[in-house]
Scaffold this motif. Structure first.
Motif, PDB file in Angstrom:
ATOM      1  N   ASP A 259      18.216   2.168 -14.388  1.00 51.80           N
ATOM      2  CA  ASP A 259      18.139   1.276 -15.550  1.00 51.80           C
ATOM      3  C   ASP A 259      16.731   0.761 -15.796  1.00 51.80           C
ATOM      4  OD1 ASP A 259      17.858  -0.363 -13.368  1.00 51.80           O
ATOM      5  OD2 ASP A 259      19.479  -1.750 -13.904  1.00 51.80           O
ATOM      6  N   GLY A 260      15.752   1.415 -15.166  1.00 48.15           N
ATOM      7  CA  GLY A 260      14.364   1.025 -15.378  1.00 48.15           C
ATOM      8  C   GLY A 260      13.875  -0.074 -14.454  1.00 48.15           C
ATOM      9  N   THR A 261      14.752  -0.609 -13.620  1.00 46.82           N
ATOM     10  CA  THR A 261      14.341  -1.629 -12.662  1.00 46.82           C
ATOM     11  C   THR A 261      14.043  -0.994 -11.309  1.00 46.82           C
ATOM     12  OG1 THR A 261      16.550  -2.124 -11.763  1.00 46.82           O
ATOM     13  CG2 THR A 261      15.902  -3.245 -13.807  1.00 46.82           C
ATOM     14  N   ALA A 262      13.348  -1.760 -10.461  1.00 45.54           N
ATOM     15  CA  ALA A 262      13.005  -1.267  -9.127  1.00 45.54           C
ATOM     16  C   ALA A 262      14.055  -1.643  -8.084  1.00 45.54           C
ATOM     17  CB  ALA A 262      11.646  -1.823  -8.707  1.00 45.54           C
ATOM     18  N   ASN A 263      15.154  -2.259  -8.514  1.00 38.59           N
ATOM     19  CA  ASN A 263      16.191  -2.650  -7.566  1.00 38.59           C
ATOM     20  C   ASN A 263      16.803  -1.412  -6.916  1.00 38.59           C
ATOM     21  OD1 ASN A 263      15.926  -5.379  -8.402  1.00 38.59           O
ATOM     22  ND2 ASN A 263      17.218  -4.943 -10.180  1.00 38.59           N
ATOM     23  N   LYS A 264      17.079  -1.511  -5.621  1.00 42.27           N
ATOM     24  CA  LYS A 264      17.609  -0.351  -4.908  1.00 42.27           C
ATOM     25  C   LYS A 264      19.136  -0.358  -4.906  1.00 42.27           C
ATOM     26  CE  LYS A 264      17.262  -2.479  -0.296  1.00 42.27           C
ATOM     27  NZ  LYS A 264      16.670  -2.345   1.051  1.00 42.27           N
ATOM     28  N   TYR A 265      19.690   0.816  -4.708  1.00 40.03           N
ATOM     29  CA  TYR A 265      21.138   0.976  -4.603  1.00 40.03           C
ATOM     30  C   TYR A 265      21.473   1.441  -3.192  1.00 40.03           C
ATOM     31  CZ  TYR A 265      25.801   2.951  -5.002  1.00 40.03           C
ATOM     32  OH  TYR A 265      27.126   3.242  -4.785  1.00 40.03           O
ATOM     33  N   ILE A 266      22.481   0.826  -2.592  1.00 34.47           N
ATOM     34  CA  ILE A 266      22.993   1.225  -1.287  1.00 34.47           C
ATOM     35  C   ILE A 266      24.502   1.357  -1.414  1.00 34.47           C
ATOM     36  CG2 ILE A 266      23.195   0.620   1.160  1.00 34.47           C
ATOM     37  CD1 ILE A 266      20.728  -1.170   0.818  1.00 34.47           C
ATOM     38  N   PRO A 267      25.074   2.487  -1.030  1.00 38.72           N
ATOM     39  CA  PRO A 267      26.535   2.610  -1.094  1.00 38.72           C
ATOM     40  C   PRO A 267      27.202   1.436  -0.382  1.00 38.72           C
ATOM     41  CG  PRO A 267      25.540   4.721  -0.561  1.00 38.72           C
ATOM     42  CD  PRO A 267      24.436   3.711  -0.515  1.00 38.72           C
ATOM     43  N   PHE A 268      28.231   0.871  -1.008  1.00 40.26           N
ATOM     44  CA  PHE A 268      28.766  -0.393  -0.518  1.00 40.26           C
ATOM     45  C   PHE A 268      29.334  -0.289   0.893  1.00 40.26           C
ATOM     46  CE2 PHE A 268      32.103  -3.643  -0.058  1.00 40.26           C
ATOM     47  CZ  PHE A 268      31.275  -4.754  -0.092  1.00 40.26           C
ATOM     48  N   GLU A 269      29.991   0.805   1.227  1.00 44.42           N
ATOM     49  CA  GLU A 269      30.556   0.923   2.571  1.00 44.42           C
ATOM     50  C   GLU A 269      29.457   0.825   3.630  1.00 44.42           C
ATOM     51  OE1 GLU A 269      31.101   2.949   0.039  1.00 44.42           O
ATOM     52  OE2 GLU A 269      33.185   2.446  -0.446  1.00 44.42           O
ATOM     53  N   LYS A 270      28.341   1.476   3.371  1.00 42.68           N
ATOM     54  CA  LYS A 270      27.193   1.411   4.272  1.00 42.68           C
ATOM     55  C   LYS A 270      26.613   0.000   4.302  1.00 42.68           C
ATOM     56  CE  LYS A 270      22.445   3.279   4.613  1.00 42.68           C
ATOM     57  NZ  LYS A 270      22.414   3.605   6.045  1.00 42.68           N
ATOM     58  N   TYR A 271      26.518  -0.611   3.138  1.00 43.72           N
ATOM     59  CA  TYR A 271      25.967  -1.966   3.024  1.00 43.72           C
ATOM     60  C   TYR A 271      26.810  -2.965   3.812  1.00 43.72           C
ATOM     61  CZ  TYR A 271      23.344  -5.587   0.439  1.00 43.72           C
ATOM     62  OH  TYR A 271      22.521  -6.619   0.083  1.00 43.72           O
ATOM     63  N   LEU A 272      28.121  -2.846   3.676  1.00 40.83           N
ATOM     64  CA  LEU A 272      29.035  -3.753   4.363  1.00 40.83           C
ATOM     65  C   LEU A 272      28.950  -3.572   5.874  1.00 40.83           C
ATOM     66  CD1 LEU A 272      31.339  -5.873   3.903  1.00 40.83           C
ATOM     67  CD2 LEU A 272      32.936  -3.935   3.964  1.00 40.83           C
ATOM     68  N   ALA A 273      28.866  -2.326   6.307  1.00 38.74           N
ATOM     69  CA  ALA A 273      28.856  -2.040   7.742  1.00 38.74           C
ATOM     70  C   ALA A 273      27.528  -2.365   8.405  1.00 38.74           C
ATOM     71  CB  ALA A 273      29.193  -0.565   7.979  1.00 38.74           C
ATOM     72  N   GLU A 274      26.447  -2.315   7.647  1.00 35.69           N
ATOM     73  CA  GLU A 274      25.121  -2.504   8.245  1.00 35.69           C
ATOM     74  C   GLU A 274      24.487  -3.836   7.841  1.00 35.69           C
ATOM     75  OE1 GLU A 274      22.791   0.981   7.421  1.00 35.69           O
ATOM     76  OE2 GLU A 274      24.257   2.347   8.350  1.00 35.69           O
ATOM     77  N   ASP A 275      24.123  -3.994   6.591  1.00 35.01           N
ATOM     78  CA  ASP A 275      23.388  -5.184   6.168  1.00 35.01           C
ATOM     79  C   ASP A 275      24.211  -6.464   6.331  1.00 35.01           C
ATOM     80  OD1 ASP A 275      22.291  -2.757   4.745  1.00 35.01           O
ATOM     81  OD2 ASP A 275      20.768  -4.217   4.171  1.00 35.01           O
ATOM     82  N   VAL A 276      25.464  -6.435   5.918  1.00 34.69           N
ATOM     83  CA  VAL A 276      26.291  -7.640   6.018  1.00 34.69           C
ATOM     84  C   VAL A 276      26.497  -8.023   7.476  1.00 34.69           C
ATOM     85  CG1 VAL A 276      28.566  -8.629   5.546  1.00 34.69           C
ATOM     86  CG2 VAL A 276      27.406  -7.267   3.791  1.00 34.69           C
ATOM     87  N   GLN A 277      26.728  -7.032   8.327  1.00 39.23           N
ATOM     88  CA  GLN A 277      26.904  -7.335   9.749  1.00 39.23           C
ATOM     89  C   GLN A 277      25.616  -7.874  10.367  1.00 39.23           C
ATOM     90  OE1 GLN A 277      29.767  -7.491  11.370  1.00 39.23           O
ATOM     91  NE2 GLN A 277      30.772  -6.906   9.445  1.00 39.23           N
ATOM     92  N   THR A 278      24.469  -7.373   9.919  1.00 45.32           N
ATOM     93  CA  THR A 278      23.190  -7.901  10.404  1.00 45.32           C
ATOM     94  C   THR A 278      23.027  -9.365  10.019  1.00 45.32           C
ATOM     95  OG1 THR A 278      22.102  -5.746  10.358  1.00 45.32           O
ATOM     96  CG2 THR A 278      20.670  -7.680  10.262  1.00 45.32           C
ATOM     97  N   ALA A 279      23.388  -9.706   8.784  1.00 47.76           N
ATOM     98  CA  ALA A 279      23.309 -11.107   8.358  1.00 47.76           C
ATOM     99  C   ALA A 279      24.201 -11.989   9.232  1.00 47.76           C
ATOM    100  CB  ALA A 279      23.700 -11.233   6.890  1.00 47.76           C
TER     101      ALA A 279
END
Length: 333
Positions: free
Chosen positions: A90-110
């Motif tokens: 969409d022209g922005t620099a925001n990144k996309y991470i598949p949600f299953e991966k995000y939930l298992a990795e980033d959310v658990q890290t938080a």
């Protein structure tokens, strides 16, 4: 001093440190009389890192160091939810991470970071919808993903706080309330931030209405304010890098006096809501940005942070909401 329910003062300590060094952050907060801080960016000896990227050695060092300075972490200033909702260019620099991966990795890290620092609260966001689309069209998907995040936090005795902010699906109080109603999970609360609403072109009266919309789901508040010398009405997409009119809470366009007058009556209920989630009370978390702000943080310096804290205290004193800073008894103790 009033007998009404007190608030707990906290802040994003990285904003008070010129080089983000841990010793600068902790020294500034101790000198200002604060007992709590939110951890976001910090240099704990291996360079500036987001709290999510800290090593075990850095975490252990910081936990000991914060105790030496008489500080506790109020919340983890995570960037959870500041990624694209959909894999769309969409022209922005925001990144996309598949949600299953995000939930298992980033959310658990938080969650790991919250446990390591002894915090019960994790700050997060409501995902970036594709630029040019209506945020209302994405509420269902966001609510589904946030519900899974809330459940992951709840399993570890933690609470996810959803901050209102421009350009995300949860960019207004009414949208956050709609999301919270769909999620309907005790481990997800919302975070009001007046400046994040004003920067979108809302007036003080409109900002107050957004605060009212969030009351049913609110957990705590971020404190910063904004004064636009040339307001131009509703802004659909905010250029966060260009925002440079942040001011203390006693002189901006958010109308903190009116908000705090209502908050004073609401505090007993909000206090009990916080205690049920294991927090020490209702946090007012300073994030002043008085020397500049951007998409993932801001800066105030030790002097600017002191100015912002005193501005907040002036408004709290005026509306008679109690708070505590460190005094001589703390030093003797």
């Amino acid at each position: 001093m009033t007998d009404s329910t007190p608030v707990l003062l906290s802040g994003f300590a990285d904003e008070a440190a010129n080089e983000k060094l841990a010793v600068q952050q902790y020294s500034a907060f101790a000198a200002l009389g604060l007992r709590y801080y939110s951890i976001r960016f910090v240099d704990a000896g291996e360079g500036i890192k987001n709290v999510m990227a800290l090593s075990d050695a850095e975490i252990n060092h910081l936990v000991k160091m914060q105790s030496d300075y008489g500080l506790k972490v109020s919340s983890i200033g995570s960037p959870i939810g500041k990624v694209k909702l959909l894999d769309v260019d969409d022209g922005t620099a925001n990144k996309y991470i598949p949600f299953e991966k995000y939930l298992a990795e980033d959310v658990q890290t938080a969650c790991d970071r919250a446990e390591a620092f002894g915090a019960k609260l994790i700050r997060g966001f409501a995902f970036y919808h594709p630029k040019g689309t209506a945020p209302e069209d994405h509420v269902d998907q966001v609510a589904d993903q946030l519900g899974q995040i809330a459940e992951a936090c709840d399993k570890r005795g933690l609470t996810f706080g959803l901050e209102v902010e421009a350009n995300l699906v949860g960019q207004t109080g009414t949208l956050l309330q709609a999301i919270a109603a769909k999620v309907n999970h005790p481990a997800m609360l919302t975070i009001f931030d007046g400046a994040n609403i004003v920067t979108q072109g809302f007036s003080a009266d409109e900002t107050y209405a957004q605060y009212l919309a969030m009351k049913d789901s609110m957990g705590w508040m971020h404190i910063k304010d904004y004064h636009d010398p040339s307001p131009s009405g509703r802004i659909e997409h905010v250029d966060e890098a260009s925002l440079d009119n942040f001011v203390p809470a006693d002189r901006g366009d958010s109308g903190h006096e009116a908000i705090f007058r209502d908050l004073k009556e609401f505090l007993p209920e909000l206090h009990q809501r916080a205690l049920k989630r294991g927090a020490d009370g209702v946090f007012l978390d300073l994030e002043p940005h008085v020397k500049g702000g951007g998409q993932f943080g801001g800066f105030s310096g030790p002097d600017g942070f002191g100015v912002a804290l005193r501005g907040l205290c002036r408004v709290l004193d005026y509306v008679d909401i109690p708070y505590q800073l460190r005094g001589f008894a703390d030093i003797k103790g």
